[in-house]
Design a protein around this motif. Structure first.
Motif, PDB file in Angstrom:
ATOM      1  N   MET A   1      10.628  -7.618  -2.947  1.00  0.00           N
ATOM      2  CA  MET A   1       9.827  -7.415  -4.157  1.00  0.00           C
ATOM      3  C   MET A   1       8.333  -7.549  -3.851  1.00  0.00           C
ATOM      4  SD  MET A   1      11.887  -6.643  -6.549  1.00  0.00           S
ATOM      5  CE  MET A   1      10.794  -6.836  -7.939  1.00  0.00           C
ATOM      6  N   LEU A   2       7.983  -8.508  -3.002  1.00  0.00           N
ATOM      7  CA  LEU A   2       6.583  -8.683  -2.637  1.00  0.00           C
ATOM      8  C   LEU A   2       6.040  -7.435  -1.946  1.00  0.00           C
ATOM      9  CD1 LEU A   2       4.073 -10.463  -2.449  1.00  0.00           C
ATOM     10  CD2 LEU A   2       5.001 -11.404  -0.307  1.00  0.00           C
ATOM     11  N   GLY A   3       6.863  -6.862  -1.072  1.00  0.00           N
ATOM     12  CA  GLY A   3       6.440  -5.633  -0.404  1.00  0.00           C
ATOM     13  C   GLY A   3       6.243  -4.486  -1.385  1.00  0.00           C
ATOM     14  N   THR A   4       7.072  -4.418  -2.421  1.00  0.00           N
ATOM     15  CA  THR A   4       6.921  -3.366  -3.426  1.00  0.00           C
ATOM     16  C   THR A   4       5.624  -3.522  -4.200  1.00  0.00           C
ATOM     17  OG1 THR A   4       9.323  -3.233  -3.655  1.00  0.00           O
ATOM     18  CG2 THR A   4       7.996  -2.270  -5.416  1.00  0.00           C
ATOM     19  N   ILE A   5       5.285  -4.770  -4.536  1.00  0.00           N
ATOM     20  CA  ILE A   5       4.029  -5.026  -5.254  1.00  0.00           C
ATOM     21  C   ILE A   5       2.825  -4.650  -4.389  1.00  0.00           C
ATOM     22  CG2 ILE A   5       2.590  -6.829  -6.281  1.00  0.00           C
ATOM     23  CD1 ILE A   5       5.145  -8.270  -7.071  1.00  0.00           C
ATOM     24  N   ILE A   6       2.877  -5.028  -3.113  1.00  0.00           N
ATOM     25  CA  ILE A   6       1.790  -4.662  -2.203  1.00  0.00           C
ATOM     26  C   ILE A   6       1.711  -3.149  -2.049  1.00  0.00           C
ATOM     27  CG2 ILE A   6       0.964  -4.863   0.178  1.00  0.00           C
ATOM     28  CD1 ILE A   6       2.221  -7.623   0.287  1.00  0.00           C
ATOM     29  N   PHE A   7       2.865  -2.496  -2.026  1.00  0.00           N
ATOM     30  CA  PHE A   7       2.920  -1.035  -1.909  1.00  0.00           C
ATOM     31  C   PHE A   7       2.225  -0.365  -3.095  1.00  0.00           C
ATOM     32  CE2 PHE A   7       5.363   3.028  -2.058  1.00  0.00           C
ATOM     33  CZ  PHE A   7       4.968   3.504  -0.812  1.00  0.00           C
ATOM     34  N   ILE A   8       2.491  -0.866  -4.311  1.00  0.00           N
ATOM     35  CA  ILE A   8       1.874  -0.303  -5.513  1.00  0.00           C
ATOM     36  C   ILE A   8       0.370  -0.585  -5.526  1.00  0.00           C
ATOM     37  CG2 ILE A   8       1.800  -0.441  -8.034  1.00  0.00           C
ATOM     38  CD1 ILE A   8       4.784  -0.947  -8.008  1.00  0.00           C
ATOM     39  N   LEU A   9      -0.016  -1.795  -5.126  1.00  0.00           N
ATOM     40  CA  LEU A   9      -1.440  -2.119  -5.066  1.00  0.00           C
ATOM     41  C   LEU A   9      -2.173  -1.242  -4.059  1.00  0.00           C
ATOM     42  CD1 LEU A   9      -1.398  -6.030  -5.248  1.00  0.00           C
ATOM     43  CD2 LEU A   9      -2.043  -4.409  -7.050  1.00  0.00           C
ATOM     44  N   GLY A  10      -1.485  -0.897  -2.952  1.00  0.00           N
ATOM     45  CA  GLY A  10      -2.085   0.012  -1.988  1.00  0.00           C
ATOM     46  C   GLY A  10      -2.321   1.392  -2.563  1.00  0.00           C
TER      47      GLY A  10
END
Length: 253
Positions: A1-10
């Motif tokens: 989930m953390l990776g998904t949030i970072i992905f969206i922020l990117g």
């Protein structure tokens, strides 16, 4: 989930970069009034520079008669005003940095119609931003326990489908980057940094698209190739991200 949030922020930061890439181009006039310079393509900028160079070369080749009041001699050792380089008509684009007065978080309707509607970089950032949300659905449903992988239809609709569609959005954004870096759409420019960024992002986007599309075939070999596409696509995205990070450092140094 953390990776998904970072992905969206990117994806969001990429959208902000595309929106503010040329907002530093401001023409200062009297009484503190700021006039935004209309954006032109790289090809138009080159044509303007060539026209200005032709005008300057013609003016330098004119031989004035000695009796002409415009004819002046410059004493030895004194700098000649005619030898000074002409001012540039098309300064290079300057990005509006975070915290500056020119930085914006979202364009108004008028700004979109005038500046961003035909800007390839803005389109690339916006398309990629939408693609991150679509691809995030596949990332979330890939977590064990979120969906039942025994339900083939559910896997196709909630995992493979968003992965394929999100990869296509990424590929479209990367192609916009490549086209923006080229003076002509059919002539590649692999020696430029912007073109290399778009190219590696396109390779990564293709890998992510194949990672979602190949499992639809249903064979073991297709699943293996999808896993490999996800692997080399991730590395290609890493190369593109590092190049883009290196390019962005020039705006802060």
């Amino acid at each position: 989930m953390l990776g998904t949030i970072i992905f969206i922020l990117g994806g969001w930061t990429g959208f902000l970069e595309g929106m503010n890439l040329k907002r530093g181009e401001v023409l200062e006039v009297t009484e503190g009034i700021e006039v935004e310079v209309l954006q032109v393509s790289r090809r138009d900028r080159k044509m303007m520079d060539e026209e200005q160079g032709n005008i300057n070369s013609k003016s330098n080749n004119i031989s004035w008669p000695l009796g002409n009041p415009l004819h002046q001699t410059t004493p030895l050792g004194m700098p000649s005003s005619s030898s000074s380089p002409p001012p540039s008509m098309s300064p290079p684009p300057h990005i509006a940095l975070l915290g500056s007065s020119r930085f914006i978080w979202w364009p108004s309707a008028q700004q979109y119609r005038v500046y961003y509607r035909r800007d390839l970089i803005f389109s690339a950032g916006f398309v990629q931003f939408i693609g991150t949300f679509i691809f995030a659905i596949a990332s979330i449903t890939a977590v064990p326990g979120v969906i039942s992988f025994e339900n083939i239809l559910l896997v196709d609709l909630s995992n493979l489908g968003p992965a394929t569609l999100g990869g296509l959005f990424f590929l479209t954004a990367a192609m916009c980057q490549i086209l923006n870096a080229q003076e002509r759409w059919y002539v590649p420019r692999p020696t430029t940094l912007d073109w290399q960024i778009g190219f590696w992002n396109a390779v990564g986007s293709l890998g992510f698209t194949l990672a979602g599309a190949l499992p639809y075939i249903g064979t073991t070999n297709a699943t293996l190739q999808a896993t490999l596409a996800d692997f080399w696509g991730s590395w290609a995205f890493l190369v593109g991200s590092l190049l883009q990070w290196y390019s962005s450092l020039g705006n802060y140094c």
